[in-house]
Write a protein that holds these residues in place. Structure first.
Motif, PDB file in Angstrom:
ATOM      1  N   PHE A 123       0.830  -1.204   0.000  1.00 40.52           N
ATOM      2  CA  PHE A 123       0.000   0.000   0.000  1.00 40.52           C
ATOM      3  C   PHE A 123       0.865   1.256   0.000  1.00 40.52           C
ATOM      4  O   PHE A 123       0.654   2.177  -0.800  1.00 40.52           O
ATOM      5  CB  PHE A 123      -0.913  -0.020   1.225  1.00 40.52           C
ATOM      6  N   LEU A 124       1.869   1.298   0.868  1.00 46.86           N
ATOM      7  CA  LEU A 124       2.726   2.482   0.959  1.00 46.86           C
ATOM      8  C   LEU A 124       3.497   2.741  -0.328  1.00 46.86           C
ATOM      9  O   LEU A 124       3.816   3.891  -0.642  1.00 46.86           O
ATOM     10  CB  LEU A 124       3.716   2.323   2.113  1.00 46.86           C
ATOM     11  N   CYS A 125       3.802   1.684  -1.071  1.00 51.09           N
ATOM     12  CA  CYS A 125       4.609   1.824  -2.284  1.00 51.09           C
ATOM     13  C   CYS A 125       3.782   2.132  -3.526  1.00 51.09           C
ATOM     14  O   CYS A 125       4.345   2.324  -4.609  1.00 51.09           O
ATOM     15  CB  CYS A 125       5.430   0.551  -2.513  1.00 51.09           C
ATOM     16  N   ARG A 126       2.460   2.193  -3.392  1.00 51.37           N
ATOM     17  CA  ARG A 126       1.629   2.544  -4.539  1.00 51.37           C
ATOM     18  C   ARG A 126       1.888   3.990  -4.941  1.00 51.37           C
ATOM     19  O   ARG A 126       2.124   4.853  -4.095  1.00 51.37           O
ATOM     20  CB  ARG A 126       0.152   2.337  -4.198  1.00 51.37           C
TER      21      ARG A 126
ATOM     22  N   LEU B 291       9.878  -1.743  10.832  1.00 46.81           N
ATOM     23  CA  LEU B 291      10.631  -2.836  10.221  1.00 46.81           C
ATOM     24  C   LEU B 291      10.113  -3.150   8.821  1.00 46.81           C
ATOM     25  O   LEU B 291      10.891  -3.500   7.923  1.00 46.81           O
ATOM     26  CB  LEU B 291      10.540  -4.088  11.100  1.00 46.81           C
ATOM     27  N   GLN B 292       8.817  -3.030   8.614  1.00 47.19           N
ATOM     28  CA  GLN B 292       8.256  -3.304   7.288  1.00 47.19           C
ATOM     29  C   GLN B 292       8.744  -2.273   6.270  1.00 47.19           C
ATOM     30  O   GLN B 292       9.063  -2.609   5.133  1.00 47.19           O
ATOM     31  CB  GLN B 292       6.716  -3.280   7.318  1.00 47.19           C
ATOM     32  N   ARG B 293       8.783  -1.019   6.697  1.00 41.62           N
ATOM     33  CA  ARG B 293       9.148   0.050   5.756  1.00 41.62           C
ATOM     34  C   ARG B 293      10.608  -0.047   5.341  1.00 41.62           C
ATOM     35  O   ARG B 293      10.938   0.064   4.162  1.00 41.62           O
ATOM     36  CB  ARG B 293       8.858   1.419   6.382  1.00 41.62           C
ATOM     37  N   GLY B 294      11.499  -0.236   6.314  1.00 39.03           N
ATOM     38  CA  GLY B 294      12.917  -0.389   6.037  1.00 39.03           C
ATOM     39  C   GLY B 294      13.440   0.622   5.031  1.00 39.03           C
ATOM     40  O   GLY B 294      13.004   1.772   4.974  1.00 39.03           O
TER      41      GLY B 294
ATOM     42  N   ARG C 269      13.710   4.187  -0.754  1.00 35.80           N
ATOM     43  CA  ARG C 269      14.079   4.138  -2.171  1.00 35.80           C
ATOM     44  C   ARG C 269      12.897   4.529  -3.047  1.00 35.80           C
ATOM     45  O   ARG C 269      13.052   5.244  -4.036  1.00 35.80           O
ATOM     46  CB  ARG C 269      14.556   2.730  -2.552  1.00 35.80           C
ATOM     47  N   ARG C 270      11.721   4.058  -2.672  1.00 38.03           N
ATOM     48  CA  ARG C 270      10.522   4.375  -3.455  1.00 38.03           C
ATOM     49  C   ARG C 270      10.213   5.864  -3.383  1.00 38.03           C
ATOM     50  O   ARG C 270       9.861   6.481  -4.389  1.00 38.03           O
ATOM     51  CB  ARG C 270       9.349   3.564  -2.901  1.00 38.03           C
ATOM     52  N   MET C 271      10.367   6.445  -2.200  1.00 38.97           N
ATOM     53  CA  MET C 271      10.105   7.871  -2.029  1.00 38.97           C
ATOM     54  C   MET C 271      11.049   8.711  -2.879  1.00 38.97           C
ATOM     55  O   MET C 271      10.665   9.732  -3.445  1.00 38.97           O
ATOM     56  CB  MET C 271      10.272   8.256  -0.557  1.00 38.97           C
ATOM     57  N   LEU C 272      12.301   8.272  -2.972  1.00 38.69           N
ATOM     58  CA  LEU C 272      13.315   9.020  -3.713  1.00 38.69           C
ATOM     59  C   LEU C 272      13.311   8.699  -5.198  1.00 38.69           C
ATOM     60  O   LEU C 272      14.070   9.296  -5.963  1.00 38.69           O
ATOM     61  CB  LEU C 272      14.701   8.732  -3.125  1.00 38.69           C
ATOM     62  N   GLY C 273      12.481   7.753  -5.600  1.00 40.31           N
ATOM     63  CA  GLY C 273      12.414   7.391  -7.008  1.00 40.31           C
ATOM     64  C   GLY C 273      13.601   6.593  -7.486  1.00 40.31           C
ATOM     65  O   GLY C 273      13.910   6.581  -8.683  1.00 40.31           O
ATOM     66  N   VAL C 274      14.295   5.918  -6.555  1.00 41.72           N
ATOM     67  CA  VAL C 274      15.451   5.104  -6.935  1.00 41.72           C
ATOM     68  C   VAL C 274      14.949   3.791  -7.532  1.00 41.72           C
ATOM     69  O   VAL C 274      14.246   3.034  -6.861  1.00 41.72           O
ATOM     70  CB  VAL C 274      16.348   4.814  -5.716  1.00 41.72           C
ATOM     71  N   PRO C 275      15.281   3.504  -8.789  1.00 42.00           N
ATOM     72  CA  PRO C 275      14.786   2.272  -9.409  1.00 42.00           C
ATOM     73  C   PRO C 275      15.567   1.052  -8.922  1.00 42.00           C
ATOM     74  O   PRO C 275      16.688   1.191  -8.411  1.00 42.00           O
ATOM     75  CB  PRO C 275      15.022   2.533 -10.902  1.00 42.00           C
ATOM     76  N   PRO C 276      14.969  -0.128  -9.119  1.00 46.95           N
ATOM     77  CA  PRO C 276      13.615  -0.337  -9.644  1.00 46.95           C
ATOM     78  C   PRO C 276      12.586  -0.280  -8.522  1.00 46.95           C
ATOM     79  O   PRO C 276      12.937  -0.413  -7.347  1.00 46.95           O
ATOM     80  CB  PRO C 276      13.703  -1.750 -10.227  1.00 46.95           C
TER      81      PRO C 276
ATOM     82  N   VAL D  85      11.320  -8.759   2.073  1.00 47.92           N
ATOM     83  CA  VAL D  85      11.548  -7.719   3.084  1.00 47.92           C
ATOM     84  C   VAL D  85      10.661  -7.961   4.301  1.00 47.92           C
ATOM     85  O   VAL D  85      11.108  -7.900   5.453  1.00 47.92           O
ATOM     86  CB  VAL D  85      11.271  -6.323   2.487  1.00 47.92           C
ATOM     87  N   VAL D  86       9.402  -8.250   4.051  1.00 50.74           N
ATOM     88  CA  VAL D  86       8.447  -8.444   5.142  1.00 50.74           C
ATOM     89  C   VAL D  86       8.772  -9.707   5.933  1.00 50.74           C
ATOM     90  O   VAL D  86       8.711  -9.707   7.170  1.00 50.74           O
ATOM     91  CB  VAL D  86       7.010  -8.496   4.592  1.00 50.74           C
TER      92      VAL D  86
END
Length: 218
Positions: free
Chosen positions: A108-111, A175-178, A183-190, A200-201
């Protein structure tokens, strides 16, 4: 699911006139918030974008912070609908329930639409304290409270160690977010795929149970 205006898809025929108007306002506000930012978006602009009068706009929302909170809250409510199912499906398997909950949370957070909301808050929260407050109260705080309530019940059953369930909830979610979320927030691919999120989870749940587990997780 959420559409490209960042609000929840609900069949139009299922909505009353008032609900349709409220949704129209929220969709317009979401478009403007994501396109030009919170600070640059006025209630006048939202009314114009939604095609409603200012009186109608203020009849639904007292201000921008309330409107932003409603957008966040609606997204989180849709995510929350799946939580009881993941617990029921793994009633006798705590690790499995934690993994299912964590996968849903991190996915959900990574959408992209959720990322867009978080980026607005990070970019403008320091200038508009009400923005950060609205986001936290409508999103993260609700999640922490829900998880803490579940953890408190597990502690009473002897399936988690005694301690502050709110602290346990915050640690579990962190711990889930890690680094995946960063990386997703910063737009670091992939962008993380389902396999990466699952890995991760799973590692996060293993770490969490080492700290809070009692050996009676089943």
């Amino acid at each position: 699911m959420m559409n490209d205006t960042h609000t929840v898809d609900v069949p139009i025929t299922a909505l009353t006139t008032s609900q349709r108007k409220r949704r129209q306002v929220m969709e317009a506000a979401a478009r403007l918030f994501m396109a030009q930012g919170y600070g640059a978006t006025s209630m006048d602009a939202i009314a114009r974008e939604a095609g409603v009068s200012k009186a109608t706009l203020y009849a639904y929302f007292q201000g921008k912070d309330a409107l932003f909170a409603a957008i966040v809250g609606e997204a989180c409510e849709r995510h929350a609908e799946g939580r009881p199912c993941c617990l029921t499906d793994h009633e006798d398997d705590l690790a499995g329930a934690l993994v299912a909950l964590g996968e849903g949370y991190l996915s959900f957070l990574c959408r992209e639409e959720v990322m867009a909301i978080q980026r607005v808050v990070l970019a403008e929260g320091s200038r508009f304290p009400e923005l950060g407050r609205a986001f936290y109260e409508s999103g993260p705080r609700r999640m922490i409270q829900w998880v803490a309530g579940w953890f408190a019940a597990l502690q009473r059953q002897g399936r988690l160690r005694p301690g502050d369930p709110a602290v346990a909830a915050e640690q579990f979610l962190a711990l889930q977010r890690g680094s995946t979320l960063m990386r997703r927030m910063l737009g670091v691919p992939p962008a993380p795929d389902a396999a990466e999120i699952r890995a991760v989870v799973a590692a996060a749940v293993e770490t969490f149970l080492r700290a809070w587990g009692t050996g009676r997780e089943q």
